[in-house]
Design a protein around this motif. Structure first.
Motif, PDB file in Angstrom:
ATOM      1  N   UNK A 179     -57.593 -13.387 -26.840  1.00  0.00           N
ATOM      2  CA  UNK A 179     -56.730 -14.161 -27.728  1.00  0.00           C
ATOM      3  C   UNK A 179     -57.521 -14.543 -28.977  1.00  0.00           C
ATOM      4  N   UNK A 180     -56.920 -14.345 -30.143  1.00  0.00           N
ATOM      5  CA  UNK A 180     -57.604 -14.695 -31.380  1.00  0.00           C
ATOM      6  C   UNK A 180     -56.702 -15.491 -32.332  1.00  0.00           C
ATOM      7  N   UNK A 181     -55.647 -16.094 -31.781  1.00  0.00           N
ATOM      8  CA  UNK A 181     -54.745 -16.904 -32.595  1.00  0.00           C
ATOM      9  C   UNK A 181     -54.622 -18.297 -32.006  1.00  0.00           C
ATOM     10  N   UNK A 182     -54.694 -19.290 -32.874  1.00  0.00           N
ATOM     11  CA  UNK A 182     -54.542 -20.673 -32.449  1.00  0.00           C
ATOM     12  C   UNK A 182     -53.086 -21.103 -32.476  1.00  0.00           C
ATOM     13  N   UNK A 183     -52.841 -22.300 -32.017  1.00  0.00           N
ATOM     14  CA  UNK A 183     -51.486 -22.828 -31.937  1.00  0.00           C
ATOM     15  C   UNK A 183     -50.819 -22.993 -33.291  1.00  0.00           C
ATOM     16  N   UNK A 184     -51.559 -23.475 -34.281  1.00  0.00           N
ATOM     17  CA  UNK A 184     -50.983 -23.655 -35.612  1.00  0.00           C
ATOM     18  C   UNK A 184     -50.594 -22.318 -36.223  1.00  0.00           C
ATOM     19  N   UNK A 185     -51.429 -21.326 -36.050  1.00  0.00           N
ATOM     20  CA  UNK A 185     -51.148 -19.991 -36.573  1.00  0.00           C
ATOM     21  C   UNK A 185     -49.896 -19.405 -35.929  1.00  0.00           C
ATOM     22  N   UNK A 186     -49.777 -19.573 -34.631  1.00  0.00           N
ATOM     23  CA  UNK A 186     -48.608 -19.066 -33.913  1.00  0.00           C
ATOM     24  C   UNK A 186     -47.339 -19.767 -34.376  1.00  0.00           C
ATOM     25  N   UNK A 187     -47.410 -21.079 -34.564  1.00  0.00           N
ATOM     26  CA  UNK A 187     -46.250 -21.853 -35.010  1.00  0.00           C
ATOM     27  C   UNK A 187     -45.803 -21.425 -36.403  1.00  0.00           C
TER      28      UNK A 187
END
Length: 68
Positions: free
Chosen positions: A3-11
């Protein structure tokens, strides 16, 4: 696949995809531009669900939490 994406990026990606979907639904965007943006929106949603962006690995970006 790490995994290379954080929660803010996904949102942010999901919000952008919903915005493109709304623009298409209300006929603000049409034609080729609409289809290109819809394809990009689908990619954004898919990468958000799996928390992995292939382009991030090419550029060495990781917005997720760093584990020690």
């Amino acid at each position: 696949m790490k995994k290379n994406m954080g929660g803010a990026d996904r949102t942010i990606r999901i919000i952008l995809a919903l915005g493109v979907g709304a623009l298409y639904y209300f006929n603000v965007i049409t034609g080729t531009l609409a289809y290109v943006l819809l394809a990009l929106a689908v990619i954004f949603v898919l990468t958000s669900f799996v928390s992995f962006c292939p382009l991030y690995t090419l550029f060495g970006i990781n917005t997720g939490k760093v584990k020690n």
